[in-house]
Design an enzyme around this catalytic site. Structure first.
Site, PDB file in Angstrom:
ATOM      1  N   GLU A   1      46.039  63.982  26.408  1.00 54.36           N
ATOM      2  CA  GLU A   1      47.484  64.140  26.646  1.00 54.36           C
ATOM      3  C   GLU A   1      48.227  63.328  25.609  1.00 54.36           C
ATOM      4  O   GLU A   1      47.621  62.709  24.728  1.00 54.36           O
ATOM      5  CB  GLU A   1      47.841  63.692  28.064  1.00 54.36           C
TER       6      GLU A   1
ATOM      7  N   ARG B   1      48.643  32.382  39.701  1.00 48.30           N
ATOM      8  CA  ARG B   1      47.777  33.270  38.914  1.00 48.30           C
ATOM      9  C   ARG B   1      46.312  33.113  39.305  1.00 48.30           C
ATOM     10  O   ARG B   1      45.731  32.030  39.163  1.00 48.30           O
ATOM     11  CB  ARG B   1      47.945  32.979  37.418  1.00 48.30           C
TER      12      ARG B   1
ATOM     13  N   LEU C   1      47.239  61.912  33.207  1.00 46.69           N
ATOM     14  CA  LEU C   1      48.157  61.625  34.307  1.00 46.69           C
ATOM     15  C   LEU C   1      48.616  62.964  34.891  1.00 46.69           C
ATOM     16  O   LEU C   1      48.938  63.886  34.129  1.00 46.69           O
ATOM     17  CB  LEU C   1      49.375  60.862  33.778  1.00 46.69           C
TER      18      LEU C   1
ATOM     19  N   ARG D   1      53.464  61.017  44.112  1.00 39.82           N
ATOM     20  CA  ARG D   1      52.601  60.396  43.098  1.00 39.82           C
ATOM     21  C   ARG D   1      52.659  58.871  43.205  1.00 39.82           C
ATOM     22  O   ARG D   1      51.633  58.196  43.049  1.00 39.82           O
ATOM     23  CB  ARG D   1      53.015  60.856  41.693  1.00 39.82           C
TER      24      ARG D   1
ATOM     25  N   TYR E   1      54.516  52.543  38.270  1.00 43.90           N
ATOM     26  CA  TYR E   1      55.917  52.906  38.036  1.00 43.90           C
ATOM     27  C   TYR E   1      56.114  54.398  38.169  1.00 43.90           C
ATOM     28  O   TYR E   1      55.141  55.161  38.255  1.00 43.90           O
ATOM     29  CB  TYR E   1      56.373  52.416  36.656  1.00 43.90           C
TER      30      TYR E   1
ATOM     31  N   LYS F   1      49.519  55.957  37.712  1.00 46.80           N
ATOM     32  CA  LYS F   1      50.648  55.666  36.812  1.00 46.80           C
ATOM     33  C   LYS F   1      50.893  54.160  36.774  1.00 46.80           C
ATOM     34  O   LYS F   1      51.844  53.628  37.339  1.00 46.80           O
ATOM     35  CB  LYS F   1      51.901  56.433  37.251  1.00 46.80           C
TER      36      LYS F   1
END
Ligand code: PMP
Length: 285
Positions: A182, A100, A207, A52, A33, A149
């Site tokens: 972080e 799945r 990140l 990114r 995301y 991310k």
């Protein structure tokens, strides 16, 4: 006014937006995301966010849902349809929908994409920045690819919840050597008693924050003292200032760490100046 979401090629009322239950984002958190700031109706630092996103997708070998130009148009249209002037646009891309099974789905399975946008209450954000926030430290229990991310944010969710239950706004995650990595949803910074800005280097369990990179450019432009190195929790306790950076909070002063006041317990001058000047360094296109 009803909110609108973009889902796999269509703009739909937010309340009726749907993704299949076999989507790999839902089943495996197999997706990535981005969150970009919207200011004055314009996207902030789109190019860095898109770079990114590219990197996150390629590290996970997820295909592009659409060209960068088309995605830029979808983000702008989502902002426009939701009448957002100041806020964020959120986009999520997953490996798509398939029965799945752990291995990747067959070639040609289309990645899923969702884009949403919502307004911020600017006055409330500014008030929060004038007061500063409290953070609490806790062990960093995340996986080793936090540079991606990914939507797999369960450790971040647990950390944030623990912070909230301790009366803090953010969790500062700590590695095995007592050094801050972080925040649960932000990059962490201190200003030492000598006035040197310190933040942890990339490639060491963080990140690569876009806000972080813009603040680094601002620091270089202003010629401020800076060291890119890990700092310990103890150093943070003794710092003159502390703050966090993220696209939704920009530069947010930290005034308390684990219940101890940072500096004189008020937002620091350096953090406040970086917040004030942030958009003079950010890119609007
Ligand atoms: N670290 C983590 C773990 C985050 O979730 C975020 C915000 N998404 C950041 C740092 C800050 O990144 P950015 O400045 O790009 O919002």
């Amino acid at each position: 006014m009803s909110r609108i979401a973009y889902v796999n090629g269509q703009y739909v009322p937010h309340a009726h937006a749907m993704i299949g239950i076999e989507d790999r984002g839902y089943q495996f958190a197999d997706g990535v995301y981005e969150v970009c700031e919207v200011r004055g109706g314009r996207l902030v630092d789109e190019r860095r966010h898109m770079a990114r996103l590219d990197r996150s997708l390629s590290e996970l070998r997820i295909g592009h849902p659409m060209s960068p130009a088309a995605l830029g148009m979808v983000m702008r249209e989502t902002i426009r349809r939701n009448r957002v002037r100041d806020g964020i646009v959120y986009l999520q891309v997953t490996r798509g929908e398939m029965k799945r099974d752990f291995p990747f789905p067959p070639e040609g399975t289309r990645p899923s994409i969702v884009v949403t946008s919502r307004s911020h209450n600017n006055a409330r954000n500014e008030k929060a920045a004038e007061a500063g926030i409290a953070v609490v430290t806790m062990p960093d229990i995340r996986w080793q690819r936090v540079d991606i991310k990914s939507v797999a944010l369960l450790p971040n969710v647990l950390a944030k919840q623990q912070a909230r239950e301790q009366g803090a706004k953010e969790a500062w995650l700590v590695d095995g050597e007592g050094r801050v990595t972080e925040g649960a949803s932000s990059n962490a910074w201190i200003v030492t008693r000598d006035g040197v800005l310190v933040t942890r280097p990339l490639q060491t369990g963080i990140l690569p924050g876009i806000t972080r990179s813009v603040v680094l450019d601002l620091i270089a432009r202003e010629g401020l003292g800076f060291e890119e190195r890990p700092f310990t929790v103890q150093e943070a306790y003794e710092a003159r200032e502390a703050f966090v950076t993220s696209a939704s909070q920009l530069v947010m002063p930290v005034v308390q760490i684990d219940g101890r006041p940072v500096g004189n317990g008020a937002p620091g001058l350096v953090a406040s100046a970086l917040r004030r000047d942030y958009h003079s360094q950010a890119e609007f296109i």
